[in-house]
Design a protein around this motif. Sequence first.
Motif, PDB file in Angstrom:
ATOM      1  N   ARG A 278      74.840 -81.533 -42.579  1.00 62.98           N
ATOM      2  CA  ARG A 278      73.986 -82.281 -41.652  1.00 62.98           C
ATOM      3  C   ARG A 278      73.038 -81.342 -40.908  1.00 62.98           C
ATOM      4  NH1 ARG A 278      77.858 -85.832 -37.987  1.00 62.98           N
ATOM      5  NH2 ARG A 278      75.841 -86.510 -37.108  1.00 62.98           N
ATOM      6  N   LEU A 279      73.494 -80.160 -40.558  1.00 61.88           N
ATOM      7  CA  LEU A 279      72.628 -79.199 -39.886  1.00 61.88           C
ATOM      8  C   LEU A 279      71.486 -78.750 -40.806  1.00 61.88           C
ATOM      9  CD1 LEU A 279      75.243 -76.939 -38.039  1.00 61.88           C
ATOM     10  CD2 LEU A 279      73.571 -78.460 -36.958  1.00 61.88           C
ATOM     11  N   ARG A 280      71.819 -78.476 -42.074  1.00 62.41           N
ATOM     12  CA  ARG A 280      70.801 -78.006 -43.019  1.00 62.41           C
ATOM     13  C   ARG A 280      69.752 -79.092 -43.283  1.00 62.41           C
ATOM     14  NH1 ARG A 280      71.954 -73.206 -45.482  1.00 62.41           N
ATOM     15  NH2 ARG A 280      74.090 -72.416 -45.246  1.00 62.41           N
ATOM     16  N   ALA A 281      70.177 -80.348 -43.146  1.00 62.96           N
ATOM     17  CA  ALA A 281      69.248 -81.456 -43.391  1.00 62.96           C
ATOM     18  C   ALA A 281      68.426 -81.813 -42.156  1.00 62.96           C
ATOM     19  CB  ALA A 281      70.026 -82.685 -43.865  1.00 62.96           C
ATOM     20  N   HIS A 282      68.745 -81.189 -41.027  1.00 68.65           N
ATOM     21  CA  HIS A 282      68.049 -81.507 -39.782  1.00 68.65           C
ATOM     22  C   HIS A 282      66.584 -81.082 -39.878  1.00 68.65           C
ATOM     23  CE1 HIS A 282      67.172 -81.620 -35.473  1.00 68.65           C
ATOM     24  NE2 HIS A 282      68.297 -82.298 -35.302  1.00 68.65           N
ATOM     25  N   ARG A 283      65.700 -81.881 -39.313  1.00 68.31           N
ATOM     26  CA  ARG A 283      64.261 -81.641 -39.426  1.00 68.31           C
ATOM     27  C   ARG A 283      63.817 -80.347 -38.746  1.00 68.31           C
ATOM     28  NH1 ARG A 283      61.689 -83.031 -34.701  1.00 68.31           N
ATOM     29  NH2 ARG A 283      62.941 -84.164 -33.161  1.00 68.31           N
ATOM     30  N   LEU A 284      64.603 -79.858 -37.754  1.00 67.05           N
ATOM     31  CA  LEU A 284      64.225 -78.639 -37.045  1.00 67.05           C
ATOM     32  C   LEU A 284      64.789 -77.373 -37.677  1.00 67.05           C
ATOM     33  CD1 LEU A 284      64.675 -79.717 -33.292  1.00 67.05           C
ATOM     34  CD2 LEU A 284      62.559 -79.643 -34.629  1.00 67.05           C
ATOM     35  N   VAL A 285      65.723 -77.537 -38.602  1.00 68.94           N
ATOM     36  CA  VAL A 285      66.456 -76.396 -39.142  1.00 68.94           C
ATOM     37  C   VAL A 285      65.862 -75.947 -40.468  1.00 68.94           C
ATOM     38  CG1 VAL A 285      68.697 -75.548 -39.939  1.00 68.94           C
ATOM     39  CG2 VAL A 285      68.570 -77.084 -37.953  1.00 68.94           C
ATOM     40  N   ARG A 286      65.518 -74.680 -40.542  1.00 73.97           N
ATOM     41  CA  ARG A 286      64.997 -74.107 -41.777  1.00 73.97           C
ATOM     42  C   ARG A 286      66.089 -73.349 -42.534  1.00 73.97           C
ATOM     43  NH1 ARG A 286      62.628 -69.186 -43.093  1.00 73.97           N
ATOM     44  NH2 ARG A 286      62.743 -68.482 -40.933  1.00 73.97           N
ATOM     45  N   ARG A 287      67.016 -72.746 -41.791  1.00 71.41           N
ATOM     46  CA  ARG A 287      68.046 -71.943 -42.454  1.00 71.41           C
ATOM     47  C   ARG A 287      69.288 -71.857 -41.570  1.00 71.41           C
ATOM     48  NH1 ARG A 287      65.903 -66.579 -44.977  1.00 71.41           N
ATOM     49  NH2 ARG A 287      64.975 -68.211 -46.271  1.00 71.41           N
ATOM     50  N   VAL A 288      70.460 -71.842 -42.227  1.00 72.84           N
ATOM     51  CA  VAL A 288      71.737 -71.608 -41.553  1.00 72.84           C
ATOM     52  C   VAL A 288      72.343 -70.351 -42.155  1.00 72.84           C
ATOM     53  CG1 VAL A 288      74.053 -72.471 -41.060  1.00 72.84           C
ATOM     54  CG2 VAL A 288      72.118 -74.073 -41.135  1.00 72.84           C
ATOM     55  N   VAL A 289      72.641 -69.361 -41.318  1.00 67.75           N
ATOM     56  CA  VAL A 289      73.236 -68.113 -41.790  1.00 67.75           C
ATOM     57  C   VAL A 289      74.581 -67.930 -41.111  1.00 67.75           C
ATOM     58  CG1 VAL A 289      71.963 -66.820 -40.019  1.00 67.75           C
ATOM     59  CG2 VAL A 289      72.923 -65.612 -41.983  1.00 67.75           C
ATOM     60  N   ARG A 290      75.581 -67.542 -41.901  1.00 68.14           N
ATOM     61  CA  ARG A 290      76.942 -67.381 -41.393  1.00 68.14           C
ATOM     62  C   ARG A 290      77.398 -65.943 -41.627  1.00 68.14           C
ATOM     63  NH1 ARG A 290      79.132 -72.765 -40.944  1.00 68.14           N
ATOM     64  NH2 ARG A 290      81.099 -71.814 -40.354  1.00 68.14           N
ATOM     65  N   TRP A 291      78.286 -65.463 -40.762  1.00 67.72           N
ATOM     66  CA  TRP A 291      78.892 -64.152 -40.956  1.00 67.72           C
ATOM     67  C   TRP A 291      80.282 -64.140 -40.327  1.00 67.72           C
ATOM     68  CZ3 TRP A 291      74.692 -65.085 -37.775  1.00 67.72           C
ATOM     69  CH2 TRP A 291      74.885 -64.912 -36.407  1.00 67.72           C
ATOM     70  N   GLY A 292      81.059 -63.144 -40.699  1.00 64.75           N
ATOM     71  CA  GLY A 292      82.424 -63.008 -40.182  1.00 64.75           C
ATOM     72  C   GLY A 292      82.681 -61.604 -39.675  1.00 64.75           C
ATOM     73  N   TRP A 293      83.952 -61.286 -39.426  1.00 58.67           N
ATOM     74  CA  TRP A 293      84.311 -59.990 -38.861  1.00 58.67           C
ATOM     75  C   TRP A 293      83.848 -58.839 -39.740  1.00 58.67           C
ATOM     76  CZ3 TRP A 293      85.453 -58.978 -34.098  1.00 58.67           C
ATOM     77  CH2 TRP A 293      86.037 -59.961 -33.291  1.00 58.67           C
ATOM     78  N   ALA A 294      83.942 -59.013 -41.052  1.00 55.44           N
ATOM     79  CA  ALA A 294      83.559 -57.925 -41.955  1.00 55.44           C
ATOM     80  C   ALA A 294      82.074 -57.607 -41.859  1.00 55.44           C
ATOM     81  CB  ALA A 294      83.934 -58.280 -43.395  1.00 55.44           C
ATOM     82  N   ASP A 295      81.276 -58.542 -41.357  1.00 55.97           N
ATOM     83  CA  ASP A 295      79.828 -58.353 -41.277  1.00 55.97           C
ATOM     84  C   ASP A 295      79.367 -57.768 -39.948  1.00 55.97           C
ATOM     85  OD1 ASP A 295      79.343 -59.643 -43.854  1.00 55.97           O
ATOM     86  OD2 ASP A 295      79.915 -61.495 -42.823  1.00 55.97           O
ATOM     87  N   LEU A 296      80.294 -57.511 -39.023  1.00 50.32           N
ATOM     88  CA  LEU A 296      79.893 -57.062 -37.696  1.00 50.32           C
ATOM     89  C   LEU A 296      79.629 -55.560 -37.618  1.00 50.32           C
ATOM     90  CD1 LEU A 296      82.043 -59.224 -35.257  1.00 50.32           C
ATOM     91  CD2 LEU A 296      79.642 -59.462 -35.886  1.00 50.32           C
ATOM     92  N   GLU A 297      79.810 -54.837 -38.699  1.00 48.71           N
ATOM     93  CA  GLU A 297      79.352 -53.447 -38.743  1.00 48.71           C
ATOM     94  C   GLU A 297      77.842 -53.491 -38.526  1.00 48.71           C
ATOM     95  OE1 GLU A 297      77.607 -49.936 -39.946  1.00 48.71           O
ATOM     96  OE2 GLU A 297      77.383 -51.712 -41.191  1.00 48.71           O
ATOM     97  N   PRO A 298      77.313 -52.686 -37.587  1.00 53.89           N
ATOM     98  CA  PRO A 298      75.921 -52.857 -37.133  1.00 53.89           C
ATOM     99  C   PRO A 298      74.883 -52.978 -38.238  1.00 53.89           C
ATOM    100  CG  PRO A 298      77.038 -51.280 -35.735  1.00 53.89           C
ATOM    101  CD  PRO A 298      77.990 -51.604 -36.844  1.00 53.89           C
TER     102      PRO A 298
END
Length: 313
Positions: A278-298
Amino acid sequence: MSEPPPLLPAPLFSTSRDDRLVRRSLARGEALRLRRGIHAEHDGSAPPRDAAGIAEAGRRLTLLRAQALSATIDDAIFSHSTAVALWGLDWLGEWPERLHTTDRGTRPAQTRSTFTRHRGPLLGPDIRLRSDLRVTSRARTVADVLLTRPAAESLVTLDDALRSTFLSADDIANDLSGRKTARGSRRASETLAFGDPKSMSAGESISRLRMRDSRFVAPVLQESFFDHEGRIGDVDFWWPGYGIIGEFDGHGKYLRDVYLKGRSPAQVVIQEKQREDRLRAHRLVRRVVRWGWADLEPLRLEALLIRAGVPRI
């Protein structure tokens, strides 16, 4: 400002190693041995002899109280990381094995195998009684962490404290104002200014810090989204004008009761997928990006956000 309700640790009792009743309780799984001569009643929620049998909310507190009972620390006022645990606040990484106390008297700072004693003035309002132990107040505790720990660690504890209804940034600032000459005071004030009660988890706090250090445009936190079906929910990070949503996924929502709320992990996964669709289909949303603990290295998070199109200052 009132204090939060006390945590409820498993009842502790101190005994001799030769106590037959205790040995029988241990054998039947009715008690847990936490330290030599220190035991806790078992609540039946996990296999016998397993410290996980103590309810999660009180497990760390119970272990700390066991340490306190078995330690020889005179006139102890627990502080720093020990006070963080006693207040039930978030802590980044492994809990320090040593107990931390602050001494109001003339004894020097000292570190031994079981405890670290800090020196510093403590007034009456700085001291509270928490689960039968004297502990620094929440404001003093957070201020101590800000003064002594790196920014990432202190921000996690700070954001969690600000999320509660029992503490404000002004409370912490008032404590820090009396210690302007203390080592780390400038860093502490900068971290305090960056704290935000809308940062809803340790992972989100670290994410914000990484974004700031990499000079990304600061996102809006916990923005609410709606569509023709109604409310979709709040998102962790939102860059309005760029149509980018950022979501930190620590996987705790799939395992911990506070997030499951009676649902199975499979149900949570399905509902998260439907929410994201539903978020990706929202008219204001162009992209949704997700990350987790492994991605928090700067550098890793920086590259991920660049690919997503998150703007820099």
